[in-house]
Motif scaffolding. Structure first.
Motif, mmCIF file in Angstrom:
data_model
loop_
_atom_site.group_PDB
_atom_site.id
_atom_site.type_symbol
_atom_site.label_atom_id
_atom_site.label_comp_id
_atom_site.label_asym_id
_atom_site.label_seq_id
_atom_site.Cartn_x
_atom_site.Cartn_y
_atom_site.Cartn_z
ATOM 1 N N TYR A 63 0.846 -1.198 0.000
ATOM 2 C CA TYR A 63 0.000 0.000 0.000
ATOM 3 C C TYR A 63 0.878 1.244 0.000
ATOM 4 N N ASN A 64 0.333 2.339 -0.486
ATOM 5 C CA ASN A 64 1.045 3.614 -0.504
ATOM 6 C C ASN A 64 1.011 4.193 0.905
ATOM 7 N N LYS A 76 2.054 6.940 2.123
ATOM 8 C CA LYS A 76 1.818 8.376 2.268
ATOM 9 C C LYS A 76 0.335 8.693 2.202
ATOM 10 N N LEU A 77 -0.417 7.821 1.561
ATOM 11 C CA LEU A 77 -1.847 8.047 1.386
ATOM 12 C C LEU A 77 -2.705 7.128 2.248
ATOM 13 N N VAL A 78 -2.116 6.065 2.775
ATOM 14 C CA VAL A 78 -2.838 5.116 3.625
ATOM 15 C C VAL A 78 -2.021 4.909 4.894
ATOM 16 N N ASP A 79 -2.632 5.118 6.059
ATOM 17 C CA ASP A 79 -1.889 4.869 7.288
ATOM 18 C C ASP A 79 -1.934 3.379 7.625
ATOM 19 N N LYS A 132 -9.530 0.877 -6.071
ATOM 20 C CA LYS A 132 -8.270 1.410 -5.537
ATOM 21 C C LYS A 132 -7.144 0.375 -5.525
ATOM 22 N N GLY A 140 0.753 6.553 -6.259
ATOM 23 C CA GLY A 140 -0.513 6.951 -5.653
ATOM 24 C C GLY A 140 -1.706 6.909 -6.582
ATOM 25 N N LEU A 154 -4.098 2.753 -4.443
ATOM 26 C CA LEU A 154 -3.628 2.744 -3.059
ATOM 27 C C LEU A 154 -3.038 1.412 -2.618
#
Length: 344
Positions: free
Chosen positions: A144-145, A147-150, A169, A225, A228
């Motif tokens: 997973y990315n 920076k966009l997914v915690d 996604k 990104g 995701l």
């Protein structure tokens, strides 16, 4: 060893630069052009490996043997289908890369050969008919990315992909072209507590009937990104992370497969002895150490210990089931992605 070329130096010095576009030679160890190489010193390798994997291995093989290698890259399934279509009139001598379950499906295309290194190959990869030789183990992972997914909200397993939060996604390559993607579908079917068709239907819905252009595109799309989450191989994900990509790895909580990719001698090859030398070379200690230390892969030898603890719970992948059902799975998947339904 004194007087012996160092494989690591080859990798670092000429790995990627050694090769050019599809269908070209890997290089000439003698310094001659391919048109001057005698027929007994030739080898044609079809490979689904990326250039950064096959280039240093083939370059060193050329240096050690004096054999000139022509490389034809492509997707696993498309190359195997091409080999079958060409029959004994084809130019291919060796298939290198792609999950061994795909080799089982196309085993009529290969000749039996037991490698001289077989005594040190893990027992689970020793077959009675010796139609293929394993190269490395390749666990399947989620990425997973980051920076966009915690981390707290990232999917922790395959089943999480179906909860509605990731529809549209997720990046996934076409299993009709990519052997690793085919293994991913087979892994999900085997490990999830769902009916086979339900897994395929739900995953097609998640993807919105859209697939990435290739296995490498999955990593690009997630790290950039555009998407995701993605399904990929452990080794590819680790390479991208070391290059600074904004992705994190998840080992599916249900467990995952670590199916070996393979290598095989083509039936009817004009260069059978050269092909057998190549098969022996890719499971030799030098190349297997290269695979572990530089290529982020897991060895299939029982006498090489990895430097770091290997992560993830590895399932008992049913290779026989995968071989028996691969064709029908791919047909149903193609129908689903075309919007025609997958049958029952």
């Amino acid at each position: 060893m004194k007087g012996k070329r160092n494989l690591w130096a080859v990798f670092l010095g000429i790995a990627v630069a050694a090769m050019s576009a599809a269908g070209c030679g890997a290089g000439e160890s003698s310094g001659q052009g391919p048109e001057k190489v005698s027929e007994e010193k030739r080898l044609t390798v079809y490979t689904s490996h990326k250039q950064e994997v096959y280039a240093p291995i083939i370059k060193e093989f050329e240096e050690r043997t004096g054999i000139w290698v022509e490389v034809v890259p492509g997707g696993t399934t498309e190359l195997l289908e091409r080999i079958r279509e060409e029959g004994e009139k084809g130019s291919c001598d060796v298939m290198f890369g792609g999950g061994v379950e795909s080799y089982e499906v196309f085993k009529d295309c290969f000749v039996s050969y037991e490698s001289t290194q077989s005594d040190h190959i893990e027992s689970i990869y020793r077959t009675e008919d010796h139609v293929w030789t394993p190269f490395t183990e390749l666990p399947i992972v989620l990425i997973y990315n980051n920076k966009l997914v915690d981390a707290a909200s990232a999917p922790r397993g395959f089943e999480d992909l179906f909860d509605g939060n990731w529809d549209g996604k997720v990046s996934f390559a076409d299993p009709g072209r990519s052997g690793s993607s085919c293994t991913m579908l087979e892994t999900m079917i085997q490990v999830l507590p769902m009916r086979e068709n339900e897994v395929l239907e739900q995953f097609a819905r998640v993807l919105g009937r859209r697939m990435a252009a290739g296995s490498g595109a999955v990593l690009d799309e997630v790290s950039e990104g555009t998407y995701l989450v993605g399904l990929t191989l452990e080794e590819t994900a680790k390479k991208y992370i070391d290059r600074g990509a904004a992705i994190s790895i998840v080992y599916p909580r249900e467990g995952t497969s670590a199916v070996a990719d393979g290598c095989a001698v083509i039936r009817g090859t004009e260069h059978e002895e050269n092909a057998k030398l190549f098969v022996d070379f890719i499971v030799s200690p030098d190349v297997q150490r290269l695979a572990v230390e530089k290529l982020y892969r897991r060895t299939v030898r029982d006498d090489i210990t990895p430097d770091q603890k290997e992560e993830g719970s590895i399932m008992d992948f049913d290779l026989g089931w995968a071989v028996k059902n691969q064709k029908s799975i791919l047909e149903r998947w193609a129908a689903l992605m075309a919007g025609n339904g997958g049958g029952s």
